[in-house]
Design an enzyme around this catalytic site. Structure first.
Site, PDB file in Angstrom:
ATOM      1  N   ASP A 174      34.286  58.866  63.358  1.00  0.00           N
ATOM      2  CA  ASP A 174      33.105  59.382  62.499  1.00  0.00           C
ATOM      3  C   ASP A 174      33.266  60.349  61.570  1.00  0.00           C
ATOM      4  OD1 ASP A 174      31.867  58.126  64.571  1.00  0.00           O
ATOM      5  OD2 ASP A 174      31.682  59.495  65.895  1.00  0.00           O
ATOM      6  N   ASP A 188      26.858  64.129  74.714  1.00  0.00           N
ATOM      7  CA  ASP A 188      27.834  63.477  75.201  1.00  0.00           C
ATOM      8  C   ASP A 188      28.187  64.438  76.484  1.00  0.00           C
ATOM      9  OD1 ASP A 188      28.145  61.979  73.040  1.00  0.00           O
ATOM     10  OD2 ASP A 188      29.872  63.221  72.286  1.00  0.00           O
ATOM     11  N   ARG A 232      43.048  52.482  61.964  1.00  0.00           N
ATOM     12  CA  ARG A 232      44.170  52.224  62.846  1.00  0.00           C
ATOM     13  C   ARG A 232      44.778  53.291  63.648  1.00  0.00           C
ATOM     14  NH1 ARG A 232      48.760  49.261  60.776  1.00  0.00           N
ATOM     15  NH2 ARG A 232      48.731  48.403  63.048  1.00  0.00           N
ATOM     16  N   GLU A 283      46.634  56.257  65.307  1.00  0.00           N
ATOM     17  CA  GLU A 283      47.865  56.809  64.823  1.00  0.00           C
ATOM     18  C   GLU A 283      48.525  56.105  63.529  1.00  0.00           C
ATOM     19  OE1 GLU A 283      50.209  56.839  68.204  1.00  0.00           O
ATOM     20  OE2 GLU A 283      49.873  54.650  68.839  1.00  0.00           O
ATOM     21  N   GLU A 296      25.350  51.829  66.641  1.00  0.00           N
ATOM     22  CA  GLU A 296      24.701  52.652  68.148  1.00  0.00           C
ATOM     23  C   GLU A 296      23.284  52.785  68.107  1.00  0.00           C
ATOM     24  OE1 GLU A 296      27.804  55.100  71.165  1.00  0.00           O
ATOM     25  OE2 GLU A 296      26.723  56.310  69.162  1.00  0.00           O
ATOM     26  N   GLY A 302      27.215  61.387  69.552  1.00  0.00           N
ATOM     27  CA  GLY A 302      26.710  60.169  68.800  1.00  0.00           C
ATOM     28  C   GLY A 302      27.335  59.969  67.391  1.00  0.00           C
TER      29      GLY A 302
END
Ligand code: RIB
Length: 318
Positions: A258, A16, A225, A227, A143, A42
């Site tokens: 994740d 990242d 969702r 917050e 992904e 990832g």
């Protein structure tokens, strides 16, 4: 069977590149970032690390390039204690990279170069599928090569595995491929892409859950969702699980989803009632958002358990 063989996590492993931005730039605009750092990420790797740190031994199947980034990711996975016998390497395609913009609010925008994540060969897939009988739980996302995910869904269903799918990023796979999965879990942005309508209100979230339940044929839709917490639909009832707000200030939401998926899988593998597992996942994710980065933000079992006990004592868990 060793406990490591209980859960197979399949998905991406990335380097990242994280940019701290004042806001997400508009099209055609040049904007200056306040900071940049690199780290392990990832969606698959984050879930595998979340599960391992929370206390469940896992095998992780991903594909890395035969490059220095791949070496770094591989050594970090091993240092976490994650099972790497199903980690593949590609001589021609580089390790995946994600470019992440994080705003001061902690909200993020991600652009992924899939690289080796998208280079699973037929031989790789066959080798992985051959190993399936030793696992009880499959934790998947999108992904990586969709042919791998389609095969794991097909054989996992036939072998009656518990299958938990993080439904992002939205790519070219039919919703009907997810029939009978135990949990199909998009976030609101992904749900909007899957359904074709904005998912930005409670009513729209309910409609999206119903739509995705019918279109996938999955056993449950669990909408993340942000917050607003999580919304569960099992074909009968819709239930809300509000965000846990006592863990601290939100710094960076990267990998919170994740972490949520990893903690949910851990709860289910430990046979918690599903609603308890969702509350536990909310608490683990609430810790993750108080920290920067992806892998760096994921809590240990001791941290999550302590916060969960506090949450239970404070009346958060109903
Ligand atoms: O879900 C967060 C992850 O998405 C990041 O770590 C990045 O690698 C992208 O895959």
């Amino acid at each position: 069977m060793s406990s490591r063989d209980q859960v197979l996590v399949a998905g991406s492993a990335n380097i990242d590149v994280v940019l701290q931005v004042p806001r997400t730039p508009h099209q055609g605009e040049s904007l200056v970032a306040a900071g940049q750092r690199t780290g392990l990420g990832g969606k698959g790797s984050n879930r595998a690390i979340a599960l391992q740190r929370l206390g469940l031994d896992v095998q992780f199947c991903c594909k890395l390039g035969q490059d220095s980034s791949g070496d770094l990711v591989f050594s970090k996975l091993q240092a976490e204690g994650i099972g790497t016998r199903l980690v593949k390497r590609d001589e021609h395609v580089g390790t995946g990279t994600a470019y992440i913009m994080v705003e001061p609010s902690g909200k993020n925008t991600i652009l992924s170069y899939l690289g080796a994540n998208n280079a699973f060969t037929k031989t790789d897939i066959n080798e992985i599928v051959d190993q399936l009988p030793s696992f009880s739980f499959l934790s998947l996302e999108l992904e990586c090569s969709l042919s791998l995910i389609e095969q794991l869904l097909y054989h996992g269903r036939k072998q009656e595995k518990v299958i938990i799918v993080d439904a992002g990023p939205v790519r070219g796979i039919e919703l009907s491929e997810f029939r009978d999965v135990d949990v199909f879990s998009p976030n609101e942005t992904e749900a909007a892409q899957w359904t074709g309508f904005a998912v930005d209100t409670e009513a729209a979230a309910r409609e999206a859950c119903r739509y995705l339940y019918e279109a996938t044929g999955s056993k449950r839709v669990l909408l993340k969702r942000g917050e607003h917490g999580a919304m569960l639909y099992d074909g009968q009832d819709i239930r809300n699980f509000p965000t846990y707000r006592e863990a601290g200030q939100v710094v960076d939401t990267t990998a919170a989803g994740d972490c949520f998926m990893g903690a949910l899988t851990l709860g289910m593998a430990r046979k918690m009632p599903l609603d308890q597992a969702i509350y536990y996942a909310n608490v683990a994710a609430a810790i993750a958002v108080t920290r920067s980065g992806a892998a760096t933000s994921l809590p240990t079992g001791a941290e999550a358990d302590e916060m969960f006990t506090k949450a239970c004592e404070g009346g958060y868990v109903k």
